[in-house]
Design a protein around this motif. Structure first.
Motif, PDB file in Angstrom:
ATOM      1  N   MET A 175      -4.511  16.116  37.961  1.00 20.69           N
ATOM      2  CA  MET A 175      -5.888  16.499  38.207  1.00 20.69           C
ATOM      3  C   MET A 175      -6.258  17.691  37.325  1.00 20.69           C
ATOM      4  SD  MET A 175      -7.159  14.435  40.481  1.00 20.69           S
ATOM      5  CE  MET A 175      -8.543  15.308  41.193  1.00 20.69           C
ATOM      6  N   GLN A 176      -7.507  17.665  36.862  1.00 14.97           N
ATOM      7  CA  GLN A 176      -8.054  18.795  36.119  1.00 14.97           C
ATOM      8  C   GLN A 176      -9.230  19.347  36.919  1.00 14.97           C
ATOM      9  OE1 GLN A 176      -8.315  15.690  33.700  1.00 14.97           O
ATOM     10  NE2 GLN A 176      -6.099  15.860  33.765  1.00 14.97           N
ATOM     11  N   VAL A 177      -9.225  20.643  37.137  1.00 18.20           N
ATOM     12  CA  VAL A 177     -10.265  21.277  37.926  1.00 18.20           C
ATOM     13  C   VAL A 177     -10.954  22.345  37.077  1.00 18.20           C
ATOM     14  CG1 VAL A 177      -9.094  20.852  40.118  1.00 18.20           C
ATOM     15  CG2 VAL A 177      -8.638  22.968  38.882  1.00 18.20           C
ATOM     16  N   CYS A 178     -12.218  22.571  37.381  1.00 19.32           N
ATOM     17  CA  CYS A 178     -12.994  23.594  36.691  1.00 19.32           C
ATOM     18  C   CYS A 178     -12.772  24.942  37.376  1.00 19.32           C
ATOM     19  CB  CYS A 178     -14.481  23.243  36.694  1.00 19.32           C
ATOM     20  SG  CYS A 178     -14.889  21.719  35.799  1.00 19.32           S
ATOM     21  N   VAL A 179     -12.466  25.946  36.578  1.00 18.32           N
ATOM     22  CA  VAL A 179     -12.211  27.286  37.102  1.00 18.32           C
ATOM     23  C   VAL A 179     -13.072  28.280  36.341  1.00 18.32           C
ATOM     24  CG1 VAL A 179      -9.862  26.747  37.841  1.00 18.32           C
ATOM     25  CG2 VAL A 179     -10.259  27.644  35.545  1.00 18.32           C
ATOM     26  N   SER A 180     -13.338  29.414  36.974  1.00 21.49           N
ATOM     27  CA  SER A 180     -14.170  30.434  36.344  1.00 21.49           C
ATOM     28  C   SER A 180     -13.399  31.238  35.309  1.00 21.49           C
ATOM     29  CB  SER A 180     -14.734  31.374  37.411  1.00 21.49           C
ATOM     30  OG  SER A 180     -13.676  31.976  38.147  1.00 21.49           O
ATOM     31  N   LYS A 181     -12.085  31.391  35.522  1.00 21.41           N
ATOM     32  CA  LYS A 181     -11.277  32.190  34.634  1.00 21.41           C
ATOM     33  C   LYS A 181      -9.854  31.664  34.622  1.00 21.41           C
ATOM     34  CE  LYS A 181     -10.052  37.016  33.636  1.00 21.41           C
ATOM     35  NZ  LYS A 181     -10.137  38.417  34.121  1.00 21.41           N
ATOM     36  N   CYS A 182      -9.230  31.657  33.467  1.00 22.62           N
ATOM     37  CA  CYS A 182      -7.860  31.166  33.365  1.00 22.62           C
ATOM     38  C   CYS A 182      -6.903  32.171  34.019  1.00 22.62           C
ATOM     39  CB  CYS A 182      -7.479  30.956  31.900  1.00 22.62           C
ATOM     40  SG  CYS A 182      -8.416  29.659  31.061  1.00 22.62           S
ATOM     41  N   PRO A 183      -5.773  31.689  34.552  1.00 17.94           N
ATOM     42  CA  PRO A 183      -4.799  32.600  35.171  1.00 17.94           C
ATOM     43  C   PRO A 183      -4.285  33.632  34.171  1.00 17.94           C
ATOM     44  CG  PRO A 183      -4.315  30.318  35.735  1.00 17.94           C
ATOM     45  CD  PRO A 183      -5.369  30.278  34.674  1.00 17.94           C
ATOM     46  N   SER A 184      -3.975  34.803  34.703  1.00 17.30           N
ATOM     47  CA  SER A 184      -3.487  35.890  33.852  1.00 17.30           C
ATOM     48  C   SER A 184      -2.131  36.423  34.316  1.00 17.30           C
ATOM     49  CB  SER A 184      -4.498  37.036  33.842  1.00 17.30           C
ATOM     50  OG  SER A 184      -4.729  37.523  35.157  1.00 17.30           O
ATOM     51  N   GLU A 185      -1.470  35.711  35.232  1.00 15.52           N
ATOM     52  CA  GLU A 185      -0.192  36.181  35.758  1.00 15.52           C
ATOM     53  C   GLU A 185       0.683  34.977  36.108  1.00 15.52           C
ATOM     54  OE1 GLU A 185      -0.909  38.326  39.324  1.00 15.52           O
ATOM     55  OE2 GLU A 185      -2.042  36.730  40.281  1.00 15.52           O
ATOM     56  N   PHE A 186       1.971  35.251  36.305  1.00  9.64           N
ATOM     57  CA  PHE A 186       2.909  34.226  36.764  1.00  9.64           C
ATOM     58  C   PHE A 186       2.824  34.149  38.295  1.00  9.64           C
ATOM     59  CE2 PHE A 186       4.703  35.425  32.658  1.00  9.64           C
ATOM     60  CZ  PHE A 186       5.060  34.199  32.124  1.00  9.64           C
ATOM     61  N   TRP A 187       2.674  32.936  38.799  1.00  6.04           N
ATOM     62  CA  TRP A 187       2.626  32.724  40.252  1.00  6.04           C
ATOM     63  C   TRP A 187       3.255  31.382  40.574  1.00  6.04           C
ATOM     64  CZ3 TRP A 187       0.436  28.895  43.309  1.00  6.04           C
ATOM     65  CH2 TRP A 187       0.454  29.124  44.690  1.00  6.04           C
ATOM     66  N   MET A 188       3.973  31.354  41.698  1.00  6.28           N
ATOM     67  CA  MET A 188       4.621  30.129  42.152  1.00  6.28           C
ATOM     68  C   MET A 188       4.556  30.111  43.683  1.00  6.28           C
ATOM     69  SD  MET A 188       8.528  28.876  41.390  1.00  6.28           S
ATOM     70  CE  MET A 188       9.189  30.384  42.110  1.00  6.28           C
TER      71      MET A 188
END
Length: 784
Positions: A175-188
């Protein structure tokens, strides 16, 4: 025609003018006005010809002009033919009408193609990414979400997932979703999120989830959200590349030691999977049609291309204004600078060669590498550069030594051209009009190319997000669907089935002929640009020709550029179309050879490369010949008003009769101006190479590594810079060329006597005889 003795002191107007053709308020029998005063106030004509009454207006009879007397040469005209051509132009004779019609039809087709492409295409297909439902990110209800995020980036890894290949490599089976800003950190997602009773709002970030999901009110479990790919289970620092959030390769160097994704055995395994997924995404971009790839490259770099063209315009204007000062100083500084730059290059190459001479690595140890920087680590590369620079430096020194006298004369000729330009300063502003017209043609061509590349309708396919499930194995991503009418209940055996955007339709009648439409778009664009340049050359030729054929150079009427522009556009539109068509036709083989060279340059075979280089050189020489022929023809059109063929024939005959007199000096001046153009094109081209090849790091909004064909941007900027420099320096080039041809015509028609004086200035005549090693006879001295 008013005889010469009418201008003598004491001449009576009634003895020369005819009362019937004078102003009724003027009585020749009693007037006290002098003949010159009457002519200045235009109370009586200085000449008239047999005319016919047309709608109450006396217009010269074309049939009567066939019997014009051989001595009927009007003041300011060089010959009877010049007088006849001027009278014909005054009546309104247009040249090469057939070419005018063809060019207008071509331009009409060019405009119509842009309109049709605008109606059928959608620039958002290139400018904006789509989510899985086909909605544009950054438009409509997703206006505040301009970026697209892959929910499970690992599914793009083609080495472990065959689904991307089934999707033609255009989209990942996630799935591709629209976001306001790309992630800037590592998260899991932490392990305790999988425990029973865990609330999604406590773990997921709403910014990176599907907009249709509200974490605060949803009743879905975390596992259900992951199965339907409504939120990502992990994300890494990413950069927005063409609207798509792609992991930053530099950020992966700082991945946390505990960032081991589920199903991975170690951090190295995670890092390798992420790197492969990013590489697969970059690879799938290369599977798109080449026109789509070039269009995407242009979209992501258009502002840098425009910045390079603006830099070329500023440099051209600066150096052109700099030539207004004593050209000898400017050219001397430039020559010294070029020689000093070459000397520094020799020193630098020798230093690098000496540094790598102790290395055991040889160029024979290197196979073909796409990474060019590897070749700079061997001594043989620097040895070749060293030899090439020494040879070029020696050639420049020899040329300067052999032609130092002619170079001084050519610089003096540029100084003489400055006098003509100072009398008509508006000529310096005309290149801005050429630049704006070329920019308009380029923008329309780019817009048409964008819409042509996006003229297909979007296509969607049925995709199983979890292809490893037993009920989903029969779904091979070949069935088409539509997101508005798609129902997942039609596939009860596979709950993770979705309708995902795949690509744009390329099988329609319009799309199947898209290549031919792009070719027509490019040809029409080139023809329009060459026509605009030819219009500028002809306008300037007419302006400077009117300056030459005046005895008193200070009595130049105002708005000469405007008058020459209107006259050229009205009478010689077809001739300009014909001349520009010839240049366009011979530009196409050069472009085809360039494309073939870049396509096959990696294949071994010196014979093929030799043929390519010889053909390219041959077409370049012939194109240069046509360019010189066109310029000379435009000057003769400005003098005589003939069509393109007659003007080109007259110019060629005139040039061949005066090769030793003026032509060599004119060509040396062209070489000096060519150096000035290269002074603009060189820095802009080198800077564009460093920018678009990634050697100069730009802001994160632009990544040179994502360009499919970075050499296209380099060619566009370099060619555009040369066209701009050509347009600006055409003021000096056309001034020198026009003065040279007018001087040749003047020397053949006149002898410097009182009855047939020269129109040339004394300084220009001095330069001519100085270049021939002769002295000027006192009785043949021209008027200043």
């Amino acid at each position: 025609m008013l005889p010469p003795d009418a201008y003598e002191s004491g001449s009576q107007p009634k003895n020369f003018f005819d009362q019937r053709y004078c102003d009724p308020s003027l009585d020749l029998a009693t007037t006290e006005l002098s003949i010159q005063k009457i002519l200045d106030e235009e109370l009586c004509p200085s000449f008239y010809v047999p005319s016919l009454s047309t709608r109450g207006k006396c217009l010269p009879s074309l049939s009567a002009l066939n019997y014009i007397p051989s001595n009927f040469t009007l003041p300011g005209m060089v010959s009877i033919n010049h007088t006849l051509a001027s009278l014909t132009d005054a009546i309104g004779s247009c040249t090469d009408m057939l070419c005018s019609i063809i060019f207008l039809l071509a331009v009409t087709g060019f405009i119509a193609l842009g309109v049709i492409a605008w109606l059928l295409g959608d620039s958002r297909n290139i400018l904006l990414p789509r989510d899985s439902g086909g909605m544009f990110c950054g438009a409509g209800k997703y206006l505040d979400r301009p970026n697209m995020l892959y929910v499970d980036l690992l599914k793009c890894e083609t080495t472990t997932n065959v689904m991307p290949a089934a999707l033609d490599g255009i989209k990942c089976p996630t799935m591709q979703v629209c976001v306001s800003k790309c992630p800037s950190e590592f998260w899991m997602l932490p392990p305790d999120a999988y425990e029973s009773g865990s609330q999604p709002k406590n773990f997921f970030d709403q910014r990176y989830c599907d907009p249709s999901l509200d974490l605060a009110t949803t009743e879905l479990s975390i596992q259900k959200i992951l199965d339907e790919e409504l939120c990502p289970s992990f994300y890494v620092p990413s950069l927005s590349t063409r609207g798509k959030c792609l992991p930053s390769l530099s950020a992966l160097n700082y991945i946390p030691s505990n960032f081991t994704l589920p199903g991975m055995v170690s951090i190295n395994h995670t890092l390798a999977s992420l790197t492969d997924a990013i590489g697969s995404l970059i690879t799938v971009y290369n599977t798109k049609p080449i026109l789509m790839q070039i269009s995407e490259d242009f979209v992501s770099s258009w502002y840098w291309i425009l910045l390079g063209l603006m830099l070329a315009m500023v440099l051209s204007l600066f150096f052109m204004l700099l030539l207004m000062y004593p050209p000898f100083i400017v050219i001397s500084i430039f020559i010294v600078g070029v020689l000093a730059l070459g000397g520094y290059g020799i020193f630098y190459c020798y230093s690098e060669y000496k540094y790598f001479s102790t290395s055991k690595l040889s160029i024979m140890d290197l196979n073909f590498r796409t990474n060019v920087s590897v070749y700079f680590q061997v001594k043989e590369t620097w040895l070749v550069f060293l030899i090439m620079l020494i040879v070029i430096e020696v050639i420049l020194v020899v040329i300067l030594d052999c032609f130092r006298k002619r170079l001084c004369t050519a610089v003096a000729l540029l100084d003489e051209s400055n006098k003509a330009i100072r009398c008509m300063m508006s000529t310096l502003a005309y290149p801005l009009i050429t630049f704006l017209l070329v920019l308009l043609c380029g923008c329309y061509w780019a817009m048409t190319s964008f819409f042509l590349a996006t003229s297909g309708a979007p296509l969607y396919r049925v995709v199983a997000l979890n292809s490893s499930a037993s009920g989903c194995r029969l779904i091979n991503s070949t069935d088409e669907c539509h997101p508005q009418t798609f129902e997942s209940s039609a596939y009860p055996q596979c709950p993770s089935v979705r309708c995902i955007f795949n690509k744009y339709d390329d099988e329609g009648v319009f799309q199947q002929n898209i290549v031919y439409l792009h070719v027509y778009n490019t040809v029409a664009f080139l023809w329009s640009v060459v026509f605009v340049i030819a219009l500028g050359q002809s306008t300037l030729a007419g302006t400077f020709a009117s300056y030459y054929w005046v005895f008193n150079k200070r009595d130049i009427p105002a708005c000469r550029v405007y008058q020459a522009f209107i006259r050229t556009l009205y009478f010689h539109f077809g001739s300009l179309a014909l001349g520009s068509l010839l240049l366009t036709i011979f530009q196409l083989p050069r472009m085809i050879l360039e494309c073939l060279y870049h396509k096959f340059k990696d294949f071994e075979g010196s014979c093929g490369l030799f043929v390519f280089s010889r053909l390219h050189f041959g077409f370049w020489c012939f194109g240069r010949f046509l360019n010189i022929l066109n310029q000379n023809a435009f000057v003769m059109m400005a003098i005589y008003g003939e069509n393109f063929y007659s003007s080109a024939r007259l110019a060629s005959d005139l040039v061949m009769r005066n090769v030793e007199r003026v032509v060599l000096l004119d060509r040396v001046t062209d070489v000096v101006l060519l150096f000035c153009k290269l002074l603009v094109v060189g820095p802009v081209g080198v800077l564009s190479f460093y920018v678009f090849s990634g050697r100069i790091r730009l802001p994160d909004a632009f990544q040179a590594e994502m360009l499919n064909y970075y050499w296209v941007q380099i060619v566009i900027v370099t060619v555009g810079a040369y066209i701009i420099a050509q347009g600006f320096f055409s003021v000096y080039s056309m001034c020198v060329n026009t003065l040279s041809i007018c001087l040749m015509e003047d020397l053949e028609r006149n002898d410097g006597s009182l009855e047939r004086p020269y129109y040339s200035t004394r300084n220009l005549m001095t330069l001519l005889h100085k270049s021939r090693g002769e002295t000027i006879k006192q009785e043949a001295a021209p008027l200043s």
